[in-house]
Write a protein that holds these residues in place. Sequence first.
Motif, short mmCIF file in Angstrom:
data_model
loop_
_atom_site.label_atom_id
_atom_site.label_comp_id
_atom_site.label_asym_id
_atom_site.label_seq_id
_atom_site.Cartn_x
_atom_site.Cartn_y
_atom_site.Cartn_z
N ARG A 112 -0.27 -2.92 -3.93
CA ARG A 112 -1.49 -3.52 -4.47
C ARG A 112 -1.34 -5.03 -4.59
O ARG A 112 -2.26 -5.79 -4.27
N ARG A 113 -0.17 -5.47 -5.04
CA ARG A 113 0.06 -6.92 -5.16
C ARG A 113 -0.04 -7.59 -3.79
O ARG A 113 -0.52 -8.73 -3.67
N LEU A 117 -4.21 -2.09 -0.10
CA LEU A 117 -4.83 -1.22 -1.09
C LEU A 117 -4.80 0.25 -0.69
O LEU A 117 -4.60 1.13 -1.55
N GLN A 118 -5.01 0.57 0.58
CA GLN A 118 -4.95 1.97 0.99
C GLN A 118 -3.54 2.52 0.80
O GLN A 118 -3.37 3.64 0.34
N ALA A 119 -2.52 1.72 1.14
CA ALA A 119 -1.15 2.15 0.93
C ALA A 119 -0.85 2.31 -0.56
O ALA A 119 -0.13 3.23 -0.97
N GLN A 140 -2.83 3.47 -13.30
CA GLN A 140 -2.57 2.56 -12.20
C GLN A 140 -3.36 2.95 -10.95
O GLN A 140 -3.84 2.09 -10.21
N LEU A 141 -3.52 4.24 -10.72
CA LEU A 141 -4.33 4.70 -9.60
C LEU A 141 -5.78 4.27 -9.79
O LEU A 141 -6.45 3.85 -8.83
N HIS A 147 -10.10 -1.68 -7.18
CA HIS A 147 -9.96 -2.72 -6.17
C HIS A 147 -10.58 -2.29 -4.85
O HIS A 147 -11.12 -3.13 -4.10
N LEU A 148 -10.50 -1.02 -4.54
CA LEU A 148 -11.05 -0.50 -3.29
C LEU A 148 -12.57 -0.32 -3.35
O LEU A 148 -13.20 -0.01 -2.33
#
Length: 229
Positions: A112-113, A117-119, A140-141, A147-148
């Motif tokens: 994410r950092r 985002l998909q990963a 966290q998910l 974000h997605l």
Amino acid sequence: MRSGELRLRGLAALLGAAFAVLGAGCGSVATAPQAPAGTATPVPAAAPQPADPAPAVAPAPVVDAAVQRAFDAARQALAAGRLDEAERGFRALAQSHPQLAGPHANLGLIHRRAGRLQASAQALEAAVRLSPQRAVYHHQLGITYRHLGEFAKARAAYEQAIALDPGYADAHLNLGILHDLYLGDAARALELYERYLELADGDATVAKWVADLRNRKPAPVAARAKEGP
């Protein structure tokens, strides 16, 4: 500048800065400040299970000393901001010990950092599957889903985190922000912000958001008619 504009700017800044804020009440996870930090806070390798787990939940896997040392080294690298080193360590552990949720969860934070985002979602989904009783993984998910732009999934993930840990302050805050900025439900956002303030023992910034929501006037009837259903 009007208070509503200030609140929205504050919310946008909070969401833009957020990386991995793991709130209190998460077992052996190190606590972090309630405001988002610029560096990651690692999550544990094999989290302890609740005292009375549901029958369908498998017990946490036993981790030998060598695996724990490797995990701790990767976690220290992540906490220090050495993301490449941390990613190599967690990736190696995820491959050699795929039954451990912690390496997958931490890879999700790193992805994410890096904007992957998909990963990030895939890694955190794996962590949730492996350790479904850990509220922090659901939280966290939810952040990654937000974000997605997967707002329904983000809402479900935050709500699951709260169901697992009703005292999880950060999950209440992020769910409130989701309702406030993305779902357009100011009443529910207000409830969640107020609950967050109770759990966090106060927060001056969020208290201002609460005051703004309480003082917000409904849109005029004519304006609402123009907006349509």
